[in-house]
Design a protein around this motif. Structure first.
Motif, PDB file in Angstrom:
ATOM      1  N   GLU A  91       0.828  -1.208   0.000  1.00 28.26           N
ATOM      2  CA  GLU A  91       0.000   0.000   0.000  1.00 28.26           C
ATOM      3  C   GLU A  91       0.863   1.258   0.000  1.00 28.26           C
ATOM      4  O   GLU A  91       1.890   1.332   0.677  1.00 28.26           O
ATOM      5  N   MET A  92       0.417   2.252  -0.776  1.00 32.09           N
ATOM      6  CA  MET A  92       1.105   3.538  -0.858  1.00 32.09           C
ATOM      7  C   MET A  92       0.251   4.589  -0.150  1.00 32.09           C
ATOM      8  O   MET A  92      -0.978   4.566  -0.258  1.00 32.09           O
ATOM      9  N   GLY A 116     -10.199   2.346  -3.680  1.00 34.57           N
ATOM     10  CA  GLY A 116      -9.784   3.707  -3.362  1.00 34.57           C
ATOM     11  C   GLY A 116      -8.372   3.851  -2.831  1.00 34.57           C
ATOM     12  O   GLY A 116      -7.964   4.948  -2.460  1.00 34.57           O
ATOM     13  N   LYS A 117      -7.609   2.773  -2.800  1.00 33.49           N
ATOM     14  CA  LYS A 117      -6.223   2.822  -2.312  1.00 33.49           C
ATOM     15  C   LYS A 117      -5.278   2.441  -3.443  1.00 33.49           C
ATOM     16  O   LYS A 117      -5.631   1.669  -4.337  1.00 33.49           O
ATOM     17  N   PHE A 118      -4.060   2.988  -3.378  1.00 34.75           N
ATOM     18  CA  PHE A 118      -3.043   2.698  -4.379  1.00 34.75           C
ATOM     19  C   PHE A 118      -2.032   1.697  -3.819  1.00 34.75           C
ATOM     20  O   PHE A 118      -1.638   1.794  -2.655  1.00 34.75           O
ATOM     21  N   TYR A 119      -1.612   0.767  -4.704  1.00 27.44           N
ATOM     22  CA  TYR A 119      -0.663  -0.279  -4.320  1.00 27.44           C
ATOM     23  C   TYR A 119       0.428  -0.384  -5.380  1.00 27.44           C
ATOM     24  O   TYR A 119       0.192  -0.100  -6.556  1.00 27.44           O
ATOM     25  N   THR A 120       1.599  -0.841  -4.945  1.00 28.21           N
ATOM     26  CA  THR A 120       2.669  -1.087  -5.910  1.00 28.21           C
ATOM     27  C   THR A 120       2.280  -2.287  -6.761  1.00 28.21           C
ATOM     28  O   THR A 120       1.622  -3.218  -6.296  1.00 28.21           O
ATOM     29  N   GLU A 152       6.433   0.852   1.699  1.00 28.49           N
ATOM     30  CA  GLU A 152       7.532   0.071   2.272  1.00 28.49           C
ATOM     31  C   GLU A 152       8.502  -0.368   1.174  1.00 28.49           C
ATOM     32  O   GLU A 152       8.079  -0.861   0.126  1.00 28.49           O
ATOM     33  N   GLY A 153       9.783  -0.147   1.415  1.00 30.89           N
ATOM     34  CA  GLY A 153      10.817  -0.554   0.457  1.00 30.89           C
ATOM     35  C   GLY A 153      11.075   0.455  -0.646  1.00 30.89           C
ATOM     36  O   GLY A 153      11.911   0.206  -1.512  1.00 30.89           O
TER      37      GLY A 153
END
Length: 162
Positions: A91-92, A116-120, A152-153
């Motif tokens: 998650e971003m 509604g959420k952004f992810y890598t 993360e990362g």
């Protein structure tokens, strides 16, 4: 290419490396690649579609192409482990509902949006681009925007524009 009967219409990008013996070509590219395009197009004041159509119709000399005098800088945020093995689905945070951040344009490369959420979702995750009257100002704005985005990362170069 014309001599071979394969005329080229489009953009040709030269990747250069500055050496003690002068610039050396390391690649030729004929696409709108990232992050090269992400730092050039924000300076374009003219209509890109009009330019592309003029290239297609072989009348580019009839188009007045205008560029902003501002400088632009792009910082790529990559997944930990890139370019080799990296995790997806992290998650971003720090982006608004449109995946943007005030003061910069955020280009999504390796992302996905769910609920509604952004992810890598890839190695090169985001290209964060800002403009300003000076290169130093554009760099500051781009790095300020990067500092507000977290996953993360995440890693990115800190020597862009040096």
């Amino acid at each position: 290419m014309n001599q071979e009967g394969r005329p080229f219409k489009g953009c040709l990008y030269f990747g250069l490396m500055l050496t003690p013996n002068g610039p050396k070509v390391i690649e030729y590219n004929c696409r709108f690649g990232d992050p090269e395009t992400q730092v050039v197009l924000p300076r374009l004041k003219s209509d890109l579609l009009e330019i592309m159509m003029a290239v297609r119709n072989e009348c580019l000399s009839d188009v007045d192409i205008e560029w902003s005098d501002e400088a632009a800088a792009c910082v790529v945020m990559a997944s930990g482990g890139y370019p080799e093995k990296y995790e997806k689905g992290i998650e971003m945070t720090g982006l608004n509902e449109n995946g943007q951040i005030e003061g910069a344009t955020v280009y999504h490369a390796g992302t996905k949006k769910e609920n509604g959420k952004f992810y890598t979702n890839g190695g090169r995750v985001l290209g964060v681009t800002a403009t300003d009257t000076t290169l130093e100002g554009a760099l500051k704005k781009a790095y300020d925007a990067v500092s507000k985005i977290y996953f993360e990362g995440a890693h990115y170069r800190t020597d862009i524009g040096k």
